[in-house]
Design a protein around this motif. Structure first.
Motif, short mmCIF file in Angstrom:
data_model
loop_
_atom_site.label_atom_id
_atom_site.label_comp_id
_atom_site.label_asym_id
_atom_site.label_seq_id
_atom_site.Cartn_x
_atom_site.Cartn_y
_atom_site.Cartn_z
N ASN A 1 0.84 -1.19 0.00
CA ASN A 1 0.00 0.00 0.00
C ASN A 1 0.88 1.24 0.00
N GLU A 2 0.59 2.18 -0.90
CA GLU A 2 1.32 3.43 -0.97
C GLU A 2 0.35 4.59 -0.75
N SER A 3 0.78 5.59 0.03
CA SER A 3 -0.12 6.68 0.37
C SER A 3 0.66 7.95 0.69
N ILE A 4 0.06 9.10 0.36
CA ILE A 4 0.65 10.39 0.75
C ILE A 4 -0.20 11.08 1.82
N GLN A 5 -1.15 10.34 2.40
CA GLN A 5 -2.04 10.96 3.38
C GLN A 5 -1.31 11.46 4.61
N ASP A 6 -0.20 10.82 4.98
CA ASP A 6 0.56 11.25 6.15
C ASP A 6 1.82 12.03 5.78
N MET A 7 1.98 12.34 4.51
CA MET A 7 3.15 13.09 4.06
C MET A 7 3.11 14.53 4.59
N LYS A 8 4.27 15.03 5.01
CA LYS A 8 4.45 16.43 5.37
C LYS A 8 5.72 16.93 4.71
N ASN A 9 5.59 17.98 3.89
CA ASN A 9 6.78 18.48 3.19
C ASN A 9 7.21 19.87 3.65
N ARG A 10 6.54 20.37 4.68
CA ARG A 10 6.93 21.66 5.27
C ARG A 10 6.71 21.57 6.78
N ILE A 11 7.75 21.83 7.53
CA ILE A 11 7.69 21.73 8.99
C ILE A 11 7.94 23.10 9.60
N LEU A 12 7.03 23.54 10.46
CA LEU A 12 7.20 24.77 11.24
C LEU A 12 7.40 24.39 12.69
N VAL A 13 8.43 24.94 13.32
CA VAL A 13 8.64 24.75 14.75
C VAL A 13 8.33 26.07 15.44
N THR A 14 7.39 26.04 16.36
CA THR A 14 6.94 27.25 17.04
C THR A 14 7.05 27.10 18.55
N SER A 15 6.90 28.20 19.25
CA SER A 15 6.93 28.20 20.70
C SER A 15 5.65 27.57 21.25
N ASN A 16 5.77 26.84 22.35
CA ASN A 16 4.58 26.25 22.96
C ASN A 16 3.88 27.19 23.93
N GLU A 17 4.36 28.44 24.01
CA GLU A 17 3.68 29.45 24.82
C GLU A 17 2.47 29.98 24.07
N GLN A 18 1.32 29.95 24.70
CA GLN A 18 0.08 30.32 24.02
C GLN A 18 0.08 31.77 23.56
N GLU A 19 0.82 32.63 24.27
CA GLU A 19 0.83 34.04 23.93
C GLU A 19 1.72 34.34 22.73
N SER A 20 2.54 33.38 22.33
CA SER A 20 3.53 33.62 21.28
C SER A 20 3.16 32.88 20.01
#
Length: 317
Positions: A192-211
């Motif tokens: 089985n081949e699938s792109i449903q879980d593919m991610k080609n862009r990753i953003l890393v952000t702060s886990n602070e809700q205000e930021s």
């Protein structure tokens, strides 16, 4: 193969009256499960013992070595049979909720503290230096450990799995087993081949809700051009070092930026197969060569045969 139920200090062999024994493991599920049928006949005293198996009883499956040890969590009874479902001792990690705060504690130390919350026996816990800083409110111990191992994977690119083996809880990287998948052709082979879980862009952000600050970006422009933008966001402690944050983004992109290919195979079983192990395949018919991660594994014992069903994917270190 032998199946036992523990009653007091006695281990009672129930192999001969049991059928369709299934042992399952998965990389997406903590712990192993065992399901089996047992014959009953309320008119025949020779089968009376089947009605004496109760929820909470300990069940052990062996084949030269112990393959499973756990407790009966549910029983379904009909006129002539009972279906017994068992879970290994990871059951208690899934059922105990705690409130826990970690402040720059190594992942391995945090996991040990969680096991100590319920006096769970510790086995081999790999030394994992990833720093954990997080507050968990009313999460199960299993949920917290899974989250910790997710953070470890994002930072180090190494996948770890918690397992209950030899009556202890162990945390180790997915590991290779020194066997090839040797089996007779059953015809049950699927890719089985699938792109449903593919991610080609990753953003890393702060886990602070205000930021809303973006700390790092990793992307594959050629992949985006072909498949369109498929973006994932990862939240981290804003105090993380810049180099570490960039590495998290690169590691996650490497893991998810691909066409996911899974292979289902069936054949005569080997006790060493278990989810989280890496197995070598040499299958010219499906052009499968090299090392593959076992994502899920189901062993079935029926009428003297031992069949194993595997779902595997290409292993990338």
């Amino acid at each position: 193969m032998k199946l036992y139920v523990i009653k007091g200090e006695k281990a009672i062999d129930i192999t001969e009256v049991s059928g369709s024994i299934n042992l399952s493991t998965s990389v997406d599920t903590l712990g192993a499960s065992l399901v089996f049928n047992i014959v009953r006949n309320y008119n025949d005293l020779s089968y009376i013992f089947s009605d004496e198996i109760e929820t909470g009883d300990v069940i052990i499956l062996t084949n030269e070595k112990e393959l499973f040890k756990g407790i009966v969590v549910s029983i379904s009874t009909t006129k002539y049979s009972r279906t017994v479902e068992c879970l290994d001792y990871c059951f208690y990690l899934n059922k105990n909720k705690v409130i826990k705060q970690f402040d720059h504690i190594a992942a391995s130390v945090a996991i040990k503290q969680l096991l100590q919350e319920i006096n769970a026996p510790e086995g081999e816990i790999s030394n994992i230096s990833t720093s954990i800083t997080k507050v968990y409110y009313s999460n199960t111990i299993a949920e917290i450990i899974n989250d910790i191992l997710k953070q470890v994977n994002e930072e180090l690119g190494v996948k770890y799995k918690l397992e209950f083996i030899d009556n202890k809880f162990n945390v180790n990287p997915f590991k290779k087993i020194n066997v090839e998948f040797r089996y007779k052709q059953t015809g049950n082979e699927t890719i089985n081949e699938s792109i449903q879980d593919m991610k080609n862009r990753i953003l890393v952000t702060s886990n602070e809700q205000e930021s809303t600050e973006i700390l790092a970006i990793a992307e594959d422009t050629k992949n985006i051009e072909k498949y369109g933008s498929l973006q994932e966001i990862i939240n981290v402690d804003p105090e993380q070092k810049e180099a570490k944050v960039r590495n998290i983004a690169k590691t996650k992109l490497k893991e998810l930026n691909k066409v996911f290919k899974t292979v289902s195979l069936e054949g005569f079983g080997d006790d060493n197969f278990r989810a989280g192990r890496v197995v070598y395949l040499n299958n010219s018919k499906l052009k499968l060569f090299g090392e593959f991660l076992i994502k899920s594994c189901v062993h079935t014992w029926r009428k003297g045969e031992h069949i194993v069903n595997l779902e595997v994917e290409l292993f990338e270190e």
